[in-house]
Design a protein around this motif. Structure first.
Motif: not given
Length: 273
Positions: A58, A64, A67, A71, A98, A100, A121, A123, A191
């Motif tokens: 990613d 974002v 992501i 989450r 995810v 990071e 990241a 994924i 993030l």
């Protein structure tokens, strides 16, 4: 007529890896939240690990959403379209996680020699359903090349962090993550670790300066499909294409030589008449 499978059919793997762009869709749980659909178009970003697991690298963007949604609820769909050849649409339905930049999971999947500028990241998607449909209404498009603008832009920001004494330049990548990538447009967390990790984002010069390879995404790998056979992915498809081109050239040379021989025999026969 649409068809559904519990895993990625092995015959679809070469076609999937050939696509120059794929689409990622996610959504928040809030019914008033914004559904997100993002195009992904950098080669060597998508990887098929098994018939039920894929992942992609990613890259940093202005938002974002993917992501943040993962989450919160993990739901994700990846879609592929055929823009040339026979029409086809393929969707991978799954649950995403995810990893990071700065985490051990990220480092395992994306070592420096494979990392692209701006990569934030990995994924990973556990696929629980695969759907294919006709795609009869998808128009033809001619692929001309990939844009380098995003890679070049975040390469400059990474370099700014690398020369900054604190590894966090005002115009660096971490500052961009802090400003643009910590929350979704609905306020969901994005993030968390990447903007704060001590390590400075970097990638090897060969990845920074490498030209896009010919013919699809992925890595040079072979993955077992559900039937115990092996399906080539990514650069494995490139290798097959290279071998096919080489075989075609060999066939051409043989045909040409045969044609010259036949022509010479024909001339000799005519001259004796």
């Amino acid at each position: 007529m649409g068809k559904f499978y519990e895993s990625i059919p092995p015959e679809l793997v070469p076609w999937i890896m050939k696509q120059e762009v794929f689409w990622v869709a996610t959504a928040p749980l809030n019914p008033e939240g914004h559904v997100n659909v993002s195009p992904k178009g950098v080669r060597d970003s998508l990887h098929i690990v098994s018939p039920t697991k894929v992942w992609y690298q990613d890259l940093t963007g202005s938002g974002v959403e993917t992501i943040s949604h993962l989450r919160e609820n993990g739901r994700i769909t990846i879609m592929f379209n055929a823009y040339d050849g026979p029409p086809r649409i393929c969707r991978l339905f799954g649950t995403g996680s995810v990893h990071e930049f700065g985490t051990p999971e990220y480092d395992k999947l994306i070592p420096p020699e494979n990392r692209r500028p701006g990569s934030r990241a990995a994924i990973v998607i556990d696929v629980h359903k695969v759907g294919t449909s006709c795609g009869y209404s998808v128009p033809y498009f001619e692929f001309k090349g990939h844009r380098q603008v995003l890679l070049d832009y975040f390469d400059k920001r990474e370099r700014a962090d690398q020369v900054d004494p604190n590894g966090h330049a005002e115009k660096g990548l971490k500052a961009y993550w802090d400003k643009e990538n910590t929350k979704s447009i609905d306020g969901l967390p994005g993030l968390a670790l990447a903007p704060k990790v001590e390590r400075v984002p970097d990638c090897r010069d060969e990845m920074r300066n490498a030209e896009m390879p010919e013919g699809g995404s992925g890595t040079l790998a072979k993955t077992a499909n559900g039937n115990g056979t092996v399906a080539a992915t990514g650069s494995g498809v490139l290798l097959m294409k290279h071998n096919l081109r080489r075989q075609r050239m060999q066939d051409f040379v043989v045909a040409f030589a045969l044609g010259v021989t036949v022509a010479a025999i024909f001339v000799q026969v005519v001259s004796t008449l």
